[in-house]
Design a protein around this motif. Structure first.
Motif, mmCIF file in Angstrom:
data_model
loop_
_atom_site.group_PDB
_atom_site.id
_atom_site.type_symbol
_atom_site.label_atom_id
_atom_site.label_comp_id
_atom_site.label_asym_id
_atom_site.label_seq_id
_atom_site.Cartn_x
_atom_site.Cartn_y
_atom_site.Cartn_z
ATOM 1 N N GLU A 39 88.355 -138.667 18.528
ATOM 2 C CA GLU A 39 87.072 -139.388 18.480
ATOM 3 C C GLU A 39 86.403 -139.354 19.842
ATOM 4 O O GLU A 39 87.040 -139.649 20.864
ATOM 5 C CB GLU A 39 87.307 -140.852 18.071
ATOM 6 N N ASP A 40 85.119 -139.031 19.848
ATOM 7 C CA ASP A 40 84.390 -138.999 21.114
ATOM 8 C C ASP A 40 84.141 -140.401 21.643
ATOM 9 O O ASP A 40 83.880 -141.327 20.883
ATOM 10 C CB ASP A 40 83.022 -138.325 20.906
ATOM 11 N N LEU A 41 84.228 -140.522 22.935
ATOM 12 C CA LEU A 41 83.811 -141.750 23.606
ATOM 13 C C LEU A 41 82.282 -141.727 23.592
ATOM 14 O O LEU A 41 81.670 -140.726 23.970
ATOM 15 C CB LEU A 41 84.348 -141.708 25.040
ATOM 16 N N ILE A 42 81.652 -142.799 23.105
ATOM 17 C CA ILE A 42 80.186 -142.822 23.034
ATOM 18 C C ILE A 42 79.638 -143.100 24.430
ATOM 19 O O ILE A 42 79.967 -144.116 25.048
ATOM 20 C CB ILE A 42 79.685 -143.914 22.047
ATOM 21 N N LEU A 43 78.837 -142.188 24.919
ATOM 22 C CA LEU A 43 78.246 -142.335 26.258
ATOM 23 C C LEU A 43 76.755 -142.602 26.098
ATOM 24 O O LEU A 43 76.104 -141.984 25.266
ATOM 25 C CB LEU A 43 78.459 -141.049 27.065
ATOM 26 N N TYR A 44 76.247 -143.525 26.889
ATOM 27 C CA TYR A 44 74.824 -143.839 26.708
ATOM 28 C C TYR A 44 74.058 -143.981 28.021
ATOM 29 O O TYR A 44 72.839 -144.084 28.029
ATOM 30 C CB TYR A 44 74.669 -145.118 25.864
ATOM 31 N N LYS A 45 74.762 -143.955 29.165
ATOM 32 C CA LYS A 45 74.058 -144.159 30.439
ATOM 33 C C LYS A 45 73.590 -142.835 31.037
ATOM 34 O O LYS A 45 74.390 -141.901 31.138
ATOM 35 C CB LYS A 45 74.993 -144.846 31.433
ATOM 36 N N VAL A 102 84.672 -147.317 32.547
ATOM 37 C CA VAL A 102 84.712 -146.235 31.556
ATOM 38 C C VAL A 102 83.416 -146.227 30.732
ATOM 39 O O VAL A 102 82.849 -145.171 30.448
ATOM 40 C CB VAL A 102 85.958 -146.389 30.648
ATOM 41 N N ALA A 103 82.918 -147.428 30.402
ATOM 42 C CA ALA A 103 81.696 -147.521 29.589
ATOM 43 C C ALA A 103 80.477 -146.961 30.328
ATOM 44 O O ALA A 103 79.454 -146.662 29.706
ATOM 45 C CB ALA A 103 81.450 -148.976 29.212
ATOM 46 N N ASP A 104 80.588 -146.829 31.651
ATOM 47 C CA ASP A 104 79.452 -146.333 32.441
ATOM 48 C C ASP A 104 79.484 -144.823 32.686
ATOM 49 O O ASP A 104 78.646 -144.288 33.430
ATOM 50 C CB ASP A 104 79.420 -147.034 33.816
ATOM 51 N N ILE A 105 80.425 -144.116 32.099
ATOM 52 C CA ILE A 105 80.479 -142.656 32.310
ATOM 53 C C ILE A 105 79.136 -142.072 31.869
ATOM 54 O O ILE A 105 78.727 -142.267 30.713
ATOM 55 C CB ILE A 105 81.644 -142.015 31.506
ATOM 56 N N PRO A 106 78.423 -141.398 32.771
ATOM 57 C CA PRO A 106 77.094 -140.913 32.390
ATOM 58 C C PRO A 106 77.166 -139.842 31.304
ATOM 59 O O PRO A 106 78.081 -139.026 31.283
ATOM 60 C CB PRO A 106 76.526 -140.349 33.698
ATOM 61 N N MET A 107 76.171 -139.878 30.416
ATOM 62 C CA MET A 107 76.206 -138.965 29.264
ATOM 63 C C MET A 107 75.752 -137.561 29.620
ATOM 64 O O MET A 107 76.021 -136.620 28.869
ATOM 65 C CB MET A 107 75.308 -139.513 28.147
ATOM 66 N N ASP A 108 75.088 -137.411 30.787
ATOM 67 C CA ASP A 108 74.433 -136.143 31.071
ATOM 68 C C ASP A 108 74.893 -135.526 32.402
ATOM 69 O O ASP A 108 74.210 -134.696 32.968
ATOM 70 C CB ASP A 108 72.911 -136.362 31.107
ATOM 71 N N TYR A 109 76.055 -135.946 32.895
ATOM 72 C CA TYR A 109 76.529 -135.406 34.179
ATOM 73 C C TYR A 109 77.578 -134.321 33.918
ATOM 74 O O TYR A 109 78.631 -134.596 33.334
ATOM 75 C CB TYR A 109 77.108 -136.524 35.050
ATOM 76 N N ASP A 110 77.292 -133.105 34.352
ATOM 77 C CA ASP A 110 78.230 -132.015 34.022
ATOM 78 C C ASP A 110 79.190 -131.672 35.160
ATOM 79 O O ASP A 110 79.975 -130.741 35.051
ATOM 80 C CB ASP A 110 77.457 -130.760 33.564
#
Ligand SMILES: C[S@@+](CC[C@H](N)C(=O)[O-])C[C@H]1O[C@@H](n2cnc3c(N)ncnc32)[C@H](O)[C@@H]1O
Length: 336
Positions: A237-243, A264-272
């Motif tokens: 299951e993917d961790l839902i990222l929203y920041k 963990v909840a703050d992991i940015p969704m768009d950082y590669d």
């Protein structure tokens, strides 16, 4: 005995003493419900379990038919008494074998449980325990915390499937972390608080301790988790990222080419790029979503981490504004 040896022995005794933490049936049930499909026709081995009182023995013997088990083997450590917790007073131990309900009363009766004597004390590392291990398909228990590294190494050496309770701190030790990084083992469902029965000789504590109305002593630990190599839905299951990422909230470490993420909840969704995330990330880790590169720890000398280090003199934890942050796991989002 000189003072140094005496201190060493006392310390050892203390460590041994702290191994007697008995798992509650509800905690076993809450975790095991996710693994039922793995047990059909399997030999289960509980190798750190006092006979009869072990809730692992209880769970598997009472659910033997429901799980479709082939056999249940349980060894105890330094104990011959079927009905007592380990008192570590006997050099010889026993092992139990249960092959299911024979008289159709759905209860594992005493006459249905084979009681066998071991030559030695039931140490999981002993030759005779290893012979039993070889017969097993899946090992399930709460092993002694003080011997966790050795315990898990043995399971890997004998290529066994397992589901065991451990301390979350063990996840960042060199050996266990390598296994997690290589996706050979992972964390189960429950992580965090767990309360255990402890023997009456355990001393009272100011915190995380209680004695119930029957006099039973209890201790709880806040950083318990399950380690397994049985596949579970959660790790897909993917961790839902929203920041969204921004430079201000996600500072770069001074000694690693990576950004720091505090929750963990703050992991940015768009950082590669590479991110240093809290160790609790491991309980949310999906290997299809993230790649684990290593840890911000001087002991991590893997090529992945070495290549991220920007200052050879500062191999320890990540630094921001001149201050060392907590230990972090270095990860990269594979979906970007
Ligand atoms: C954390 S307790 C858990 C007991 C039981 N598995 C449970 O979950 O209730 C770990 C147990 O391992 C036993 N133990 C300690 N050293 C051992 C060894 N070398 N081999 C096998 N068992 C050992 C201890 O006596 C203790 O009962």
């Amino acid at each position: 005995m000189n003072k140094k040896d005496l201190n060493k022995n006392l310390h050892k005794a203390k460590v041994n003493k702290e191994d007697e933490f008995y798992t509650q049936l509800t905690d076993i049930e809450k975790e095991l419900k996710y693994y039922k499909k793995h047990f059909k026709n399997k030999v289960v081995y509980c190798n750190c379990d006092d006979p009869r009182v072990s809730n692992f023995f209880h769970y598997f013997s009472y659910n033997f038919e429901k799980l479709g088990l082939k056999k249940l083997i349980t060894t105890c450590y330094q104990n011959q008494d079927m009905d007592l917790f380990t008192k570590s007073d006997s050099k010889q131990a026993i092992y139990l074998e249960y092959s299911g309900d024979k008289n159709n009363n759905s209860i594992p009766d005493i006459q249905e449980i084979g009681v066998n004597y071991l030559k030695g004390d039931g140490d999981f590392r002993s030759e005779e325990s290893i012979e039993l291990l070889k017969q097993a398909d899946i090992v399930v228990t709460n092993p002694p915390f003080s011997l966790f590294r050795e315990y898990i190494a043995q399971l890997i050496e004998y290529d066994k499937k397992f589901l065991i309770i451990g301390n979350q701190n063990a996840a960042t030790t060199k050996e266990t972390f390598s296994l997690i990084k290589e996706n050979k083992i992972w964390l189960g469902y429950k992580s965090g608080d767990m309360e255990f029965k402890v023997p009456s000789h355990y001393e009272a504590r100011k915190t995380r301790y209680r004695q119930d109305e029957t006099g039973q002593k209890w201790r709880s630990l806040g950083n318990i988790c399950w380690y397994t190599n049985l596949d579970i839905a959660k790790r897909h299951e993917d961790l839902i990222l929203y920041k969204p990422y921004n430079k201000k909230d996600y500072a770069n470490y001074e000694n690693y080419s990576a950004i720091n993420v505090d929750k963990v909840a703050d992991i940015p969704m768009d950082y590669d790029g590479v991110m240093g995330v809290p160790v609790t990330f491991l309980s949310k880790y999906n290997p299809n979503q993230f790649e684990i590169l290593g840890q911000t720890h001087s002991g991590d000398i893997s090529k992945e981490v070495e290549s991220l280090r920007t200052d050879v003199k500062k191999k320890h934890r990540g630094i921001i504004d001149g201050k060392q942050k907590y230990a972090r796991i270095l990860v990269r989002n594979k979906r970007l």
